[in-house]
Write a protein that holds these residues in place. Structure first.
Motif, PDB file in Angstrom:
ATOM      1  N   SER A  46       1.020  -1.139  -0.221  1.00 52.52           N
ATOM      2  CA  SER A  46      -0.439  -0.145   0.404  1.00 52.52           C
ATOM      3  C   SER A  46       0.674   1.016   0.901  1.00 52.52           C
ATOM      4  O   SER A  46       0.826   2.339  -0.383  1.00 52.52           O
ATOM      5  CB  SER A  46      -1.100   0.063   1.130  1.00 52.52           C
ATOM      6  OG  SER A  46      -1.739  -0.631   0.993  1.00 52.52           O
ATOM      7  N   VAL A  49       2.730   2.422  -3.792  1.00 50.94           N
ATOM      8  CA  VAL A  49       0.975   2.388  -3.885  1.00 50.94           C
ATOM      9  C   VAL A  49       1.390   3.771  -3.965  1.00 50.94           C
ATOM     10  O   VAL A  49       1.130   4.794  -5.269  1.00 50.94           O
ATOM     11  CB  VAL A  49       0.272   1.992  -4.810  1.00 50.94           C
ATOM     12  CG1 VAL A  49      -0.750   2.376  -4.912  1.00 50.94           C
ATOM     13  CG2 VAL A  49      -0.099   0.528  -5.082  1.00 50.94           C
ATOM     14  N   ARG A  67      -7.017   6.979  -9.115  1.00 52.88           N
ATOM     15  CA  ARG A  67      -6.676   6.263  -7.933  1.00 52.88           C
ATOM     16  C   ARG A  67      -8.450   4.716  -8.089  1.00 52.88           C
ATOM     17  O   ARG A  67      -8.144   3.526  -8.104  1.00 52.88           O
ATOM     18  CB  ARG A  67      -6.414   6.663  -6.281  1.00 52.88           C
ATOM     19  CG  ARG A  67      -5.069   6.918  -6.015  1.00 52.88           C
ATOM     20  CD  ARG A  67      -5.275   7.667  -4.886  1.00 52.88           C
ATOM     21  NE  ARG A  67      -3.920   8.118  -5.045  1.00 52.88           N
ATOM     22  CZ  ARG A  67      -2.587   7.617  -3.962  1.00 52.88           C
ATOM     23  NH1 ARG A  67      -2.774   7.059  -3.231  1.00 52.88           N
ATOM     24  NH2 ARG A  67      -1.443   8.404  -3.980  1.00 52.88           N
ATOM     25  N   LEU A  70      -7.995   3.121 -10.970  1.00 53.86           N
ATOM     26  CA  LEU A  70      -7.014   1.187 -10.955  1.00 53.86           C
ATOM     27  C   LEU A  70      -7.564   0.717  -9.206  1.00 53.86           C
ATOM     28  O   LEU A  70      -7.397  -0.442  -9.982  1.00 53.86           O
ATOM     29  CB  LEU A  70      -5.910   2.500  -9.704  1.00 53.86           C
ATOM     30  CG  LEU A  70      -4.891   0.448  -8.998  1.00 53.86           C
ATOM     31  CD1 LEU A  70      -3.802   0.187 -10.996  1.00 53.86           C
ATOM     32  CD2 LEU A  70      -2.996   1.748  -8.658  1.00 53.86           C
ATOM     33  N   LYS A  71      -8.220   0.908  -8.715  1.00 49.48           N
ATOM     34  CA  LYS A  71      -8.546  -0.033  -8.270  1.00 49.48           C
ATOM     35  C   LYS A  71     -10.272  -0.866  -8.850  1.00 49.48           C
ATOM     36  O   LYS A  71     -10.830  -1.659  -8.620  1.00 49.48           O
ATOM     37  CB  LYS A  71     -10.031   0.885  -6.792  1.00 49.48           C
ATOM     38  CG  LYS A  71      -8.844   1.388  -5.668  1.00 49.48           C
ATOM     39  CD  LYS A  71     -10.304   2.158  -4.631  1.00 49.48           C
ATOM     40  CE  LYS A  71      -8.838   2.477  -3.467  1.00 49.48           C
ATOM     41  NZ  LYS A  71     -10.229   3.837  -2.685  1.00 49.48           N
ATOM     42  N   LYS A  72     -11.249  -0.052  -9.394  1.00 50.66           N
ATOM     43  CA  LYS A  72     -11.835  -0.086 -10.779  1.00 50.66           C
ATOM     44  C   LYS A  72     -11.113  -1.424 -10.969  1.00 50.66           C
ATOM     45  O   LYS A  72     -11.461  -2.971 -11.433  1.00 50.66           O
ATOM     46  CB  LYS A  72     -12.549   0.099 -11.003  1.00 50.66           C
ATOM     47  CG  LYS A  72     -13.489   0.045 -12.468  1.00 50.66           C
ATOM     48  CD  LYS A  72     -14.316   1.137 -13.214  1.00 50.66           C
ATOM     49  CE  LYS A  72     -15.554   0.418 -13.954  1.00 50.66           C
ATOM     50  NZ  LYS A  72     -15.711   1.137 -14.930  1.00 50.66           N
ATOM     51  N   SER A  73      -9.894  -1.422 -12.037  1.00 52.18           N
ATOM     52  CA  SER A  73      -9.563  -2.445 -13.118  1.00 52.18           C
ATOM     53  C   SER A  73      -9.145  -3.612 -12.301  1.00 52.18           C
ATOM     54  O   SER A  73      -9.352  -4.843 -12.700  1.00 52.18           O
ATOM     55  CB  SER A  73      -8.579  -1.632 -13.823  1.00 52.18           C
ATOM     56  OG  SER A  73      -7.442  -1.700 -12.383  1.00 52.18           O
ATOM     57  N   GLU A  74      -8.821  -3.611 -11.095  1.00 56.66           N
ATOM     58  CA  GLU A  74      -8.111  -4.929 -10.268  1.00 56.66           C
ATOM     59  C   GLU A  74      -9.298  -5.407  -9.876  1.00 56.66           C
ATOM     60  O   GLU A  74     -10.028  -6.636  -9.951  1.00 56.66           O
ATOM     61  CB  GLU A  74      -7.657  -4.113  -8.604  1.00 56.66           C
ATOM     62  CG  GLU A  74      -7.185  -5.144  -7.769  1.00 56.66           C
ATOM     63  CD  GLU A  74      -5.818  -6.131  -8.509  1.00 56.66           C
ATOM     64  OE1 GLU A  74      -5.933  -7.213  -8.153  1.00 56.66           O
ATOM     65  OE2 GLU A  74      -5.970  -5.833  -9.399  1.00 56.66           O
ATOM     66  N   ARG A  75     -10.151  -4.950  -9.224  1.00 55.02           N
ATOM     67  CA  ARG A  75     -11.241  -6.051  -9.482  1.00 55.02           C
ATOM     68  C   ARG A  75     -12.352  -6.725 -10.564  1.00 55.02           C
ATOM     69  O   ARG A  75     -12.385  -7.449 -10.710  1.00 55.02           O
ATOM     70  CB  ARG A  75     -12.799  -4.946  -9.111  1.00 55.02           C
ATOM     71  CG  ARG A  75     -13.184  -4.435  -6.717  1.00 55.02           C
ATOM     72  CD  ARG A  75     -14.187  -3.019  -7.057  1.00 55.02           C
ATOM     73  NE  ARG A  75     -13.352  -2.329  -6.566  1.00 55.02           N
ATOM     74  CZ  ARG A  75     -13.991  -1.435  -6.047  1.00 55.02           C
ATOM     75  NH1 ARG A  75     -14.308  -0.802  -7.151  1.00 55.02           N
ATOM     76  NH2 ARG A  75     -13.398  -0.452  -5.296  1.00 55.02           N
ATOM     77  N   GLU A  76     -12.152  -6.256 -11.639  1.00 57.91           N
ATOM     78  CA  GLU A  76     -12.908  -6.436 -12.652  1.00 57.91           C
ATOM     79  C   GLU A  76     -11.865  -7.043 -13.630  1.00 57.91           C
ATOM     80  O   GLU A  76     -12.273  -8.520 -13.713  1.00 57.91           O
ATOM     81  CB  GLU A  76     -12.651  -5.086 -13.735  1.00 57.91           C
ATOM     82  CG  GLU A  76     -13.626  -4.500 -14.113  1.00 57.91           C
ATOM     83  CD  GLU A  76     -13.906  -2.785 -15.296  1.00 57.91           C
ATOM     84  OE1 GLU A  76     -12.425  -3.005 -15.479  1.00 57.91           O
ATOM     85  OE2 GLU A  76     -14.647  -2.236 -14.381  1.00 57.91           O
ATOM     86  N   ALA A  77     -10.250  -7.530 -12.763  1.00 57.81           N
ATOM     87  CA  ALA A  77      -9.389  -8.472 -12.983  1.00 57.81           C
ATOM     88  C   ALA A  77      -9.627  -9.850 -12.169  1.00 57.81           C
ATOM     89  O   ALA A  77      -9.202 -11.073 -12.798  1.00 57.81           O
ATOM     90  CB  ALA A  77      -8.136  -8.123 -13.115  1.00 57.81           C
ATOM     91  N   LEU A  78     -10.074  -9.405 -10.650  1.00 54.48           N
ATOM     92  CA  LEU A  78     -10.600 -10.305 -10.208  1.00 54.48           C
ATOM     93  C   LEU A  78     -11.203 -11.278 -10.480  1.00 54.48           C
ATOM     94  O   LEU A  78     -11.733 -11.428 -10.437  1.00 54.48           O
ATOM     95  CB  LEU A  78     -10.235  -9.662  -8.441  1.00 54.48           C
ATOM     96  CG  LEU A  78      -9.129  -9.435  -7.972  1.00 54.48           C
ATOM     97  CD1 LEU A  78      -9.185  -8.705  -6.726  1.00 54.48           C
ATOM     98  CD2 LEU A  78      -8.244 -10.456  -8.214  1.00 54.48           C
TER      99      LEU A  78
END
Length: 80
Positions: A46, A49, A67, A70-78
């Motif tokens: 953390s 980043v 930011r 970035l959070k949204k792209s991580e959620r979508e990737a998961l």
């Protein structure tokens, strides 16, 4: 996590529902150690980043949007 006894709530008047939570056995020493290691790694990443030079390249008003993206792209990737 410390061991804790379970509990049962009073019966709800309107629904008749009674909540029940089972006994919680607690964590083993190995689980406690693993949690500490993972929390330490989370703090380390953390901070990495948060102070990354990329954020300095953005205008102040764009940092929050970047930011959140970035959070949204991580959620979508998961989710894949």
């Amino acid at each position: 996590m410390e061991p804790a006894p379970g509990w049962e709530s009073d019966k709800q008047i309107q629904s008749g529902y009674t909540a029940h939570v089972p006994d919680r056995p607690g964590c083993t020493d190995k689980q406690t150690q693993l949690e500490a290691e993972l929390r330490s790694r989370l703090v380390e990443l953390s901070a990495e980043v948060a102070v990354h030079p990329y954020w300095a390249t953005l205008d102040a008003g764009d940092v929050v949007d970047a930011r959140m993206a970035l959070k949204k792209s991580e959620r979508e990737a998961l989710a894949r």
